[in-house]
Design a protein around this motif. Sequence first.
Motif, PDB file in Angstrom:
ATOM      1  N   VAL A   1       0.839  -1.206   0.000  1.00 59.69           N
ATOM      2  CA  VAL A   1       0.000   0.000   0.000  1.00 59.69           C
ATOM      3  C   VAL A   1       0.873   1.254   0.000  1.00 59.69           C
ATOM      4  N   PHE A   2       1.937   1.233   0.803  1.00 59.32           N
ATOM      5  CA  PHE A   2       2.872   2.357   0.892  1.00 59.32           C
ATOM      6  C   PHE A   2       3.426   2.719  -0.485  1.00 59.32           C
ATOM      7  N   LEU A   3       3.904   1.728  -1.240  1.00 59.28           N
ATOM      8  CA  LEU A   3       4.513   1.991  -2.540  1.00 59.28           C
ATOM      9  C   LEU A   3       3.469   2.400  -3.580  1.00 59.28           C
ATOM     10  N   LYS A   4       2.316   1.744  -3.549  1.00 59.16           N
ATOM     11  CA  LYS A   4       1.276   2.086  -4.523  1.00 59.16           C
ATOM     12  C   LYS A   4       0.757   3.502  -4.297  1.00 59.16           C
ATOM     13  N   ASP A   5       0.682   3.936  -3.035  1.00 60.56           N
ATOM     14  CA  ASP A   5       0.255   5.312  -2.736  1.00 60.56           C
ATOM     15  C   ASP A   5       1.272   6.322  -3.271  1.00 60.56           C
ATOM     16  N   ILE A   6       2.550   5.997  -3.116  1.00 55.15           N
ATOM     17  CA  ILE A   6       3.606   6.901  -3.605  1.00 55.15           C
ATOM     18  C   ILE A   6       3.527   7.065  -5.122  1.00 55.15           C
TER      19      ILE A   6
END
Length: 502
Positions: free
Chosen positions: A232-237
């Motif tokens: 989720v962290f990377l996809k949000d970025i």
Amino acid sequence: MYQAVIVDDEAFIVEGLKNAIDWEGYHIEIACAVTSPVLALDYLKNNQVHLLITDVSMPEMDGLSLLKQAKELLPLLSVIVLSAYDHFEYVRTSLRYGAENYLLKPLDPDELADTISQLVNHMQEREELSKTYGRAMLNFRSTFIENWVKNSLSTEDLRTRAGLLGIDLEAGHFFSVIFSSLNANSSTMSRFFDHLLSYLPGSYLGHFYFANPTCLVCVFTALDPQSLDTSVFLKDIIKASAHLRLPVFASSGNTVKHFSEVPLSYQQAAAYQFLKYTPIPIHIYEESKSLEAFLLKFQAAYETGNPDTVLQVLDTLYTGKIPAPFSATLSKAILSVLLAHLNLEPEDMILQHPDLLQLLKDFPSPGSTVTDYKGYMAEFYKYLHSLDDMIKQSMYPCVDAVIKALEKFQDKDISLKTLAHKLNVTPSYLGTIFKQQTGYYFNDYLTEARLLHAAHLIEHTDMKMKDIVERVGFSSQTYFNRSFKRFYNVSPVAFRRQKKVK
């Protein structure tokens, strides 16, 4: 050719260094080799030099003073410090002054060669970085992170340097991510970096270095692993970056518990960097964990070299029973297997084979069917098969002769100089065309060939390790063990044990 200066107050050591390794194999010329640090400094003042190798203890001027003055003259100068003493203060001071490595006498030729190989790669990258980012990114911390992800330091050195930088190696839950942009405008990655930093406070610690002006390598660790989802962290970025008109591709490796496993996470991320040329904005390696059986089946078919066999296996892998999203993940993994056989960095692939760029751009978009993915993979395999034939036919005859000599591995003392003599060409010419054709410096290719041959002997014979080390041409078992573990991410003994279990 890169220019190097060697200085040691002992003449026999200077001569020994000049002959210790095949310098031309790394595109390095020994421009000045002296016993006087004063003469060495004079030469540095009046010439463009890329590498300095200096002793620490010398009567006219100590090596650390020479290092400090040399870096003031040439900020991008790469420096190796030599000493007969493993003195912590010497190590710390030399690293603080900007030395890339600190080697103990008597020198192990393999260790020197390994260090030179890394420095040549660093020098190439720094030439690009200096044009864009200046000196800010060319510091000890960046070099440390690069050495960490590429498994270039012993555990002891890794702990020591991490301690100097205040990096907690015991934090655990590390994962590597490579962010890259196809936009040649250097401001894209600079702006993205500022954007990325805004996501970290309170959630993640990040360690970074720029591999080149359009590629940022990161090692993250979650402050609270139980409550954070790295996917989720990377996809949000990436989603937010797209809204900011910062088109960046992200490729991540698995989350690992121990700092020694970070290089494996980095290799997993690097294996999918080619996807930046496709419409896919992000690849998360952990989502490919369930594919091992499929990939082994495809790899076995590919290694037969029979196109009909490969196409038949592709047909069985893409059945109507599997969901389309799984087909997309499977396709990315098979592409990674296929492109790995080209032995080229993604940028080199595109430069040398522009048709490949269009084929990658045509990767099926979200919403495509299983049949779409199967058809695309069949087309991609046929293209790479014909490309492989074309490469073999167009390869310089002498480069082909070198590769065949390394494959036979009948001479453990093989070198660029001896092969050039047999082929009646100069070492410099042979080294240049070998790099152009293969993407490797000769000595890097030779080291990999030695390790591959060693792995074959470990798996298929009962030879003792010390005999294998001698057979493949490593000068010491300690250096062989370190190189083998860096390449295979497992020790030679553990490698043999794993193969026997299988």
